[in-house]
Design an enzyme around this catalytic site. Sequence first.
Site, PDB file in Angstrom:
ATOM      1  N   MET A  31       0.840  -1.202   0.000  1.00 52.93           N
ATOM      2  CA  MET A  31       0.000   0.000   0.000  1.00 52.93           C
ATOM      3  C   MET A  31       0.875   1.253   0.000  1.00 52.93           C
ATOM      4  O   MET A  31       0.414   2.348   0.335  1.00 52.93           O
ATOM      5  CB  MET A  31      -0.943  -0.005   1.200  1.00 52.93           C
ATOM      6  CG  MET A  31      -1.930  -1.170   1.133  1.00 52.93           C
ATOM      7  SD  MET A  31      -3.437  -0.885   2.045  1.00 52.93           S
ATOM      8  CE  MET A  31      -2.809  -0.687   3.698  1.00 52.93           C
ATOM      9  N   LEU A  34       6.560   3.141   1.610  1.00 54.18           N
ATOM     10  CA  LEU A  34       7.504   2.028   1.731  1.00 54.18           C
ATOM     11  C   LEU A  34       8.550   2.282   2.813  1.00 54.18           C
ATOM     12  O   LEU A  34       9.036   3.397   2.986  1.00 54.18           O
ATOM     13  CB  LEU A  34       8.200   1.786   0.389  1.00 54.18           C
ATOM     14  CG  LEU A  34       7.280   1.438  -0.783  1.00 54.18           C
ATOM     15  CD1 LEU A  34       8.113   1.115  -2.029  1.00 54.18           C
ATOM     16  CD2 LEU A  34       6.341   0.290  -0.459  1.00 54.18           C
ATOM     17  N   HIS A  35       8.863   1.217   3.522  1.00 55.21           N
ATOM     18  CA  HIS A  35       9.922   1.263   4.542  1.00 55.21           C
ATOM     19  C   HIS A  35      10.845   0.065   4.302  1.00 55.21           C
ATOM     20  O   HIS A  35      10.621  -0.740   3.380  1.00 55.21           O
ATOM     21  CB  HIS A  35       9.321   1.260   5.951  1.00 55.21           C
ATOM     22  CG  HIS A  35       8.308   0.173   6.183  1.00 55.21           C
ATOM     23  ND1 HIS A  35       8.639  -1.165   6.153  1.00 55.21           N
ATOM     24  CD2 HIS A  35       6.960   0.224   6.408  1.00 55.21           C
ATOM     25  CE1 HIS A  35       7.568  -1.889   6.387  1.00 55.21           C
ATOM     26  NE2 HIS A  35       6.515  -1.080   6.527  1.00 55.21           N
ATOM     27  N   HIS A  38       9.331  -3.370   3.527  1.00 58.07           N
ATOM     28  CA  HIS A  38       8.920  -3.596   2.135  1.00 58.07           C
ATOM     29  C   HIS A  38      10.146  -3.876   1.259  1.00 58.07           C
ATOM     30  O   HIS A  38      10.114  -4.737   0.381  1.00 58.07           O
ATOM     31  CB  HIS A  38       8.212  -2.352   1.582  1.00 58.07           C
ATOM     32  CG  HIS A  38       6.923  -1.997   2.263  1.00 58.07           C
ATOM     33  ND1 HIS A  38       6.765  -0.851   3.005  1.00 58.07           N
ATOM     34  CD2 HIS A  38       5.720  -2.617   2.281  1.00 58.07           C
ATOM     35  CE1 HIS A  38       5.522  -0.778   3.455  1.00 58.07           C
ATOM     36  NE2 HIS A  38       4.868  -1.837   3.035  1.00 58.07           N
ATOM     37  N   GLN A  63     -10.298  -2.786   1.606  1.00 53.10           N
ATOM     38  CA  GLN A  63      -9.869  -3.498   2.808  1.00 53.10           C
ATOM     39  C   GLN A  63      -9.909  -2.634   4.069  1.00 53.10           C
ATOM     40  O   GLN A  63      -9.479  -3.068   5.127  1.00 53.10           O
ATOM     41  CB  GLN A  63      -8.486  -4.130   2.611  1.00 53.10           C
ATOM     42  CG  GLN A  63      -7.333  -3.160   2.514  1.00 53.10           C
ATOM     43  CD  GLN A  63      -6.051  -3.866   2.089  1.00 53.10           C
ATOM     44  OE1 GLN A  63      -5.907  -4.306   0.956  1.00 53.10           O
ATOM     45  NE2 GLN A  63      -5.098  -3.991   3.012  1.00 53.10           N
ATOM     46  N   LYS A 152       4.530 -10.121   8.950  1.00 51.17           N
ATOM     47  CA  LYS A 152       3.965  -9.074   9.806  1.00 51.17           C
ATOM     48  C   LYS A 152       2.433  -9.175   9.758  1.00 51.17           C
ATOM     49  O   LYS A 152       1.751  -9.033  10.774  1.00 51.17           O
ATOM     50  CB  LYS A 152       4.448  -7.707   9.302  1.00 51.17           C
ATOM     51  CG  LYS A 152       3.655  -6.521   9.758  1.00 51.17           C
ATOM     52  CD  LYS A 152       4.143  -6.083  11.092  1.00 51.17           C
ATOM     53  CE  LYS A 152       3.467  -4.847  11.642  1.00 51.17           C
ATOM     54  NZ  LYS A 152       2.457  -4.212  10.878  1.00 51.17           N
ATOM     55  N   ASP A 153       1.920  -9.421   8.546  1.00 51.50           N
ATOM     56  CA  ASP A 153       0.484  -9.667   8.365  1.00 51.50           C
ATOM     57  C   ASP A 153       0.306 -11.178   8.193  1.00 51.50           C
ATOM     58  O   ASP A 153      -0.027 -11.665   7.116  1.00 51.50           O
ATOM     59  CB  ASP A 153      -0.022  -8.903   7.137  1.00 51.50           C
ATOM     60  CG  ASP A 153       0.172  -7.409   7.300  1.00 51.50           C
ATOM     61  OD1 ASP A 153      -0.681  -6.763   7.904  1.00 51.50           O
ATOM     62  OD2 ASP A 153       1.223  -6.899   6.859  1.00 51.50           O
ATOM     63  N   GLN A 156      -2.954 -12.570   6.889  1.00 46.58           N
ATOM     64  CA  GLN A 156      -3.113 -12.240   5.470  1.00 46.58           C
ATOM     65  C   GLN A 156      -2.384 -13.280   4.599  1.00 46.58           C
ATOM     66  O   GLN A 156      -2.908 -13.744   3.588  1.00 46.58           O
ATOM     67  CB  GLN A 156      -2.549 -10.846   5.214  1.00 46.58           C
ATOM     68  CG  GLN A 156      -2.434 -10.462   3.753  1.00 46.58           C
ATOM     69  CD  GLN A 156      -2.044  -9.004   3.594  1.00 46.58           C
ATOM     70  OE1 GLN A 156      -2.873  -8.130   3.718  1.00 46.58           O
ATOM     71  NE2 GLN A 156      -0.780  -8.740   3.330  1.00 46.58           N
ATOM     72  N   ARG A 190       2.280   2.552   9.431  1.00 51.78           N
ATOM     73  CA  ARG A 190       1.493   3.277  10.444  1.00 51.78           C
ATOM     74  C   ARG A 190       2.355   3.792  11.591  1.00 51.78           C
ATOM     75  O   ARG A 190       1.887   4.614  12.384  1.00 51.78           O
ATOM     76  CB  ARG A 190       0.365   2.403  10.976  1.00 51.78           C
ATOM     77  CG  ARG A 190      -0.724   2.131   9.934  1.00 51.78           C
ATOM     78  CD  ARG A 190      -1.915   1.387  10.500  1.00 51.78           C
ATOM     79  NE  ARG A 190      -3.052   1.377   9.602  1.00 51.78           N
ATOM     80  CZ  ARG A 190      -3.340   0.387   8.739  1.00 51.78           C
ATOM     81  NH1 ARG A 190      -2.574  -0.679   8.691  1.00 51.78           N
ATOM     82  NH2 ARG A 190      -4.392   0.472   7.949  1.00 51.78           N
TER      83      ARG A 190
HETATM   84  P1  AMP Z   1       1.406  -2.984   3.446  1.00 50.20           P
HETATM   85  O1  AMP Z   1       1.991  -1.917   2.567  1.00 50.20           O
HETATM   86  O2  AMP Z   1       1.369  -2.639   4.888  1.00 50.20           O
HETATM   87  O3  AMP Z   1       0.089  -3.513   2.903  1.00 50.20           O
HETATM   88  O4  AMP Z   1       2.405  -4.202   3.355  1.00 50.20           O
HETATM   89  C1  AMP Z   1       2.799  -4.736   2.121  1.00 50.20           C
HETATM   90  C2  AMP Z   1       3.542  -6.024   2.375  1.00 50.20           C
HETATM   91  O5  AMP Z   1       4.675  -5.744   3.182  1.00 50.20           O
HETATM   92  C3  AMP Z   1       2.706  -7.054   3.139  1.00 50.20           C
HETATM   93  O6  AMP Z   1       2.990  -8.342   2.631  1.00 50.20           O
HETATM   94  C4  AMP Z   1       3.189  -6.891   4.551  1.00 50.20           C
HETATM   95  O7  AMP Z   1       3.045  -8.042   5.327  1.00 50.20           O
HETATM   96  C5  AMP Z   1       4.652  -6.590   4.311  1.00 50.20           C
HETATM   97  N1  AMP Z   1       5.241  -5.909   5.469  1.00 50.20           N
HETATM   98  C6  AMP Z   1       4.886  -4.722   6.014  1.00 50.20           C
HETATM   99  N2  AMP Z   1       5.639  -4.457   7.103  1.00 50.20           N
HETATM  100  C7  AMP Z   1       6.487  -5.501   7.237  1.00 50.20           C
HETATM  101  C8  AMP Z   1       7.500  -5.841   8.178  1.00 50.20           C
HETATM  102  N3  AMP Z   1       7.803  -5.059   9.207  1.00 50.20           N
HETATM  103  N4  AMP Z   1       8.151  -7.015   8.010  1.00 50.20           N
HETATM  104  C9  AMP Z   1       7.846  -7.857   6.993  1.00 50.20           C
HETATM  105  N5  AMP Z   1       6.902  -7.592   6.084  1.00 50.20           N
HETATM  106  C10 AMP Z   1       6.228  -6.430   6.198  1.00 50.20           C
END
Ligand code: AMP
Length: 287
Positions: A31, A34-35, A38, A63, A152-153, A156, A190
């Site tokens: 989403m 990015l950190h 990602h 979602q 992390k998810d 999901q 977040r």
């Molecule tokens: P998001 O942008 O939050 O929807 O996350 C995109 C993808 O990055 C998802 O598969 C998340 O599980 C993964 N993700 C987000 N934060 C982390 C993290 N700290 N460690 C591992 N995967 C992550």
Amino acid sequence: MTRLVHHGDALREACERARARGQRVGVVPTMGALHEGHLQLIDGARRAGADFVVVTVFVNPLQFGPEEDLARYPRTLDADLAACRSRDVDLVFAPDANEMYPDGFATEVRVAGSVTEGLEGAHRPGHFHGVTTVVLKLLLLTCPCLAVFGKKDYQQWRVLSAMVRDLSVPVTLHPHPIVREPDGLALSSRNRYLTPDERQRALSLRRGLLAARELFDRGERDSARLVEAAQSPLAEAVDRIDYVALADPLDLCPAPEITGEQALLAIAAHIGTTRLIDNTVLGEPES
Ligand code: AMP
């Protein structure tokens, strides 16, 4: 060279051309905002064998619940693109909502059963239907060999694994370990909502998980005691707990008693206006 496209047709064509060149397409759905977490997924896609890496950046309205943070979710496409360039991503797909869900869009992809019912599913009704709908569409646009998702998810990842299995989607899902700050906080888009005080308090999630891991490693198998150990650091630190729960690590059935070698311990809690999640698999070495 990282290319940015906004339209599904352009994404599909670029992936078709990559496949025609004999490249293996890998996709990392996100989403945005990015950190490093990602970015490690992107590296994971390469390691898993992708030689044409696609990152999708889409804040998926389907979602988010009506009370959730869709409007304020960070949107930082320029920085995301720069980050993708730094990791040699081949293509970034950043559609708008109308591109993904044009007028008349009426299809929903739902995974039923224990995997979607508990934990996040119980607290965010409809959340996983939004996730499976968007991810299946992204997979159909990309037709990748592999897709990387973060643990992390955790739920999901299990929901998407069920979808891929049930619908025979020709893709291999690669789960990636949780990426954390040096002090243990799981990276999350977040986290940028947190004030310095809230960020300190957010460490309690990790502390709870570690307390339960320690107890489990010493032989404790009583669910109530494990949950209590995980909950206790949260008591003073968070404003509201959605759940601290044990579940089967594969089908996510609630685990009132631990029978197998491993159990998922998952936490969701609110700190100020921010909702955070974290988890660990008890009985599994942390990578
Ligand atoms: P998001 O942008 O939050 O929807 O996350 C995109 C993808 O990055 C998802 O598969 C998340 O599980 C993964 N993700 C987000 N934060 C982390 C993290 N700290 N460690 C591992 N995967 C992550």
